[in-house]
Scaffold this active site. Structure first.
Site, PDB file in Angstrom:
ATOM      1  N   TYR A  68      63.320  58.621 -58.196  1.00  0.00           N
ATOM      2  CA  TYR A  68      64.742  59.386 -58.379  1.00  0.00           C
ATOM      3  C   TYR A  68      64.790  60.197 -59.336  1.00  0.00           C
ATOM      4  O   TYR A  68      64.155  59.901 -60.384  1.00  0.00           O
ATOM      5  CB  TYR A  68      65.681  58.407 -58.088  1.00  0.00           C
ATOM      6  CG  TYR A  68      65.947  57.462 -59.373  1.00  0.00           C
ATOM      7  CD1 TYR A  68      67.105  58.166 -60.361  1.00  0.00           C
ATOM      8  CD2 TYR A  68      65.700  56.066 -59.280  1.00  0.00           C
ATOM      9  CE1 TYR A  68      67.081  57.321 -61.492  1.00  0.00           C
ATOM     10  CE2 TYR A  68      65.974  55.433 -60.458  1.00  0.00           C
ATOM     11  CZ  TYR A  68      66.712  55.849 -61.391  1.00  0.00           C
ATOM     12  OH  TYR A  68      67.041  55.050 -62.530  1.00  0.00           O
ATOM     13  N   CYS A  69      65.646  61.275 -59.431  1.00  0.00           N
ATOM     14  CA  CYS A  69      65.748  62.059 -60.249  1.00  0.00           C
ATOM     15  C   CYS A  69      67.222  62.528 -60.292  1.00  0.00           C
ATOM     16  O   CYS A  69      67.988  61.792 -60.386  1.00  0.00           O
ATOM     17  CB  CYS A  69      64.948  63.434 -60.077  1.00  0.00           C
ATOM     18  SG  CYS A  69      65.335  64.379 -58.807  1.00  0.00           S
ATOM     19  N   TYR A  70      67.591  63.756 -60.789  1.00  0.00           N
ATOM     20  CA  TYR A  70      69.038  64.039 -60.696  1.00  0.00           C
ATOM     21  C   TYR A  70      69.369  64.160 -59.383  1.00  0.00           C
ATOM     22  O   TYR A  70      70.516  63.560 -59.186  1.00  0.00           O
ATOM     23  CB  TYR A  70      68.930  65.523 -61.593  1.00  0.00           C
ATOM     24  CG  TYR A  70      68.562  65.487 -63.266  1.00  0.00           C
ATOM     25  CD1 TYR A  70      69.447  64.676 -64.003  1.00  0.00           C
ATOM     26  CD2 TYR A  70      67.411  65.906 -63.473  1.00  0.00           C
ATOM     27  CE1 TYR A  70      69.108  64.750 -65.373  1.00  0.00           C
ATOM     28  CE2 TYR A  70      66.925  65.877 -64.759  1.00  0.00           C
ATOM     29  CZ  TYR A  70      68.016  65.091 -65.648  1.00  0.00           C
ATOM     30  OH  TYR A  70      67.307  65.096 -66.801  1.00  0.00           O
ATOM     31  N   TYR A 101      70.260  60.298 -58.701  1.00  0.00           N
ATOM     32  CA  TYR A 101      70.457  59.093 -59.232  1.00  0.00           C
ATOM     33  C   TYR A 101      71.872  58.623 -58.930  1.00  0.00           C
ATOM     34  O   TYR A 101      72.018  57.549 -58.771  1.00  0.00           O
ATOM     35  CB  TYR A 101      70.614  59.136 -60.922  1.00  0.00           C
ATOM     36  CG  TYR A 101      71.197  57.959 -61.634  1.00  0.00           C
ATOM     37  CD1 TYR A 101      70.745  56.652 -61.882  1.00  0.00           C
ATOM     38  CD2 TYR A 101      72.250  58.310 -62.294  1.00  0.00           C
ATOM     39  CE1 TYR A 101      71.366  55.756 -62.164  1.00  0.00           C
ATOM     40  CE2 TYR A 101      72.929  57.233 -62.796  1.00  0.00           C
ATOM     41  CZ  TYR A 101      72.422  55.938 -62.766  1.00  0.00           C
ATOM     42  OH  TYR A 101      73.274  54.796 -63.454  1.00  0.00           O
TER      43      TYR A 101
END
Length: 281
Positions: A78-80, A107
């Protein structure tokens, strides 16, 4: 797995936040033996808040991880907002990891889904004391009588085991005690799948009435309807359709229930349901 849009896709290496949260929950319970979660945001954001158990990952550190992490381990990234994580997911896929997903939404959405999953699994208020027959069933299978949703072998909960054994009375007792119908085993199947394996229409109706997800997709993307069709169970196919099962959901190989039908009876049942959709084009 669940059918919330967009659908989780192994081919596209993407997963809905809800399905990712379900994998995390099953891993924490020991139902899913292996799972690696990676956070690819900047170090400051990771230090400020991250999913419990997630490791920080950078491009510089990727090769070290890829060389040490077993290929059998499912991977969540996962990222932003779910964009950069797609790149990392593809990198893992290029290293021949067969089950790797970028979490849609990033996230914040993922963390919210994990919190919602945990809230949904809290035991409801009120007494949950099993009667004599249920107590004997629990003892026979070594289930925890104080946690009626706790899984044992293969991630089976008491409800799943009762469904697999075709015991409608025990299923009824468990549902009366408000056990969760959302639990999934190590393969991502819920109790409805096991009722279909047992071929027990009464239990299917009990579970549907209790609100179980008729279109749950397991870790291969298969639904109960796909199973019933591929197992050549026309009675079960008809019952699932009656209960609202969606015949047009694809699995991870892009096959639908009609493509998996093992008998003419199953095929005819599914062709009939697909005809209106086909004529609309």
């Amino acid at each position: 797995m669940t059918t919330t849009a967009p659908l989780t896709s192994r081919a596209d290496h993407r997963i809905s936040a809800a399905d990712a949260a379900d994998m995390v929950a099953r891993h924490r319970e020991g139902v899913l033996p292996e799972l690696a979660v990676f956070d690819v945001r900047d170090p400051a954001r990771y230090a400020a808040a991250h999913v419990e158990g997630a490791l920080h990952l950078t491009e510089a550190g990727f090769l070290t991880v890829a060389r040490s992490l077993p290929k059998t381990t499912p991977v969540l990234v996962y990222c932003y907002h779910g964009n950069a994580s797609k790149t990392y997911a593809q990198m893992f896929a290029d290293f021949r990891y067969p089950e790797v997903y970028s979490v849609d939404g990033g996230y914040e959405v993922f963390a919210a889904a994990i919190a919602a999953q945990a809230a949904g699994q809290k035991l409801p208020a009120g007494p949950r004391k099993p009667g004599p027959e249920l107590a004997a069933f629990l003892a026979r299978h070594r289930f925890d009588p104080f946690d009626l949703d706790a899984p044992r072998e293969h991630g089976l909960t008491p409800l799943m085991r009762a469904a697999l054994e075709g015991d409608a009375d025990i299923v009824g007792d468990l549902l009366t005690l408000r056990v969760s119908v959302a639990r999934r085993n190590m393969d991502g199947n819920n109790a409805l799948w096991l009722a279909c394996v047992a071929g027990k229409a009464e239990i299917v109706r009990q579970l549907v009435a209790a609100g179980i997800d008729v279109d749950n997709r397991n870790d291969m993307g298969a639904t109960c309807l796909m199973y019933a069709a591929s197992a050549g169970k026309p009675g079960m196919v008809a019952l699932l359709l009656e209960c609202g099962a969606d015949p047009q959901i694809p699995n991870f190989d892009d096959a639908r229930a009609v493509d998996l039908a093992a008998t003419r009876e199953c095929l005819e049942l599914l062709r009939h349901t697909l005809r209106p959709a086909a004529s609309a084009h």
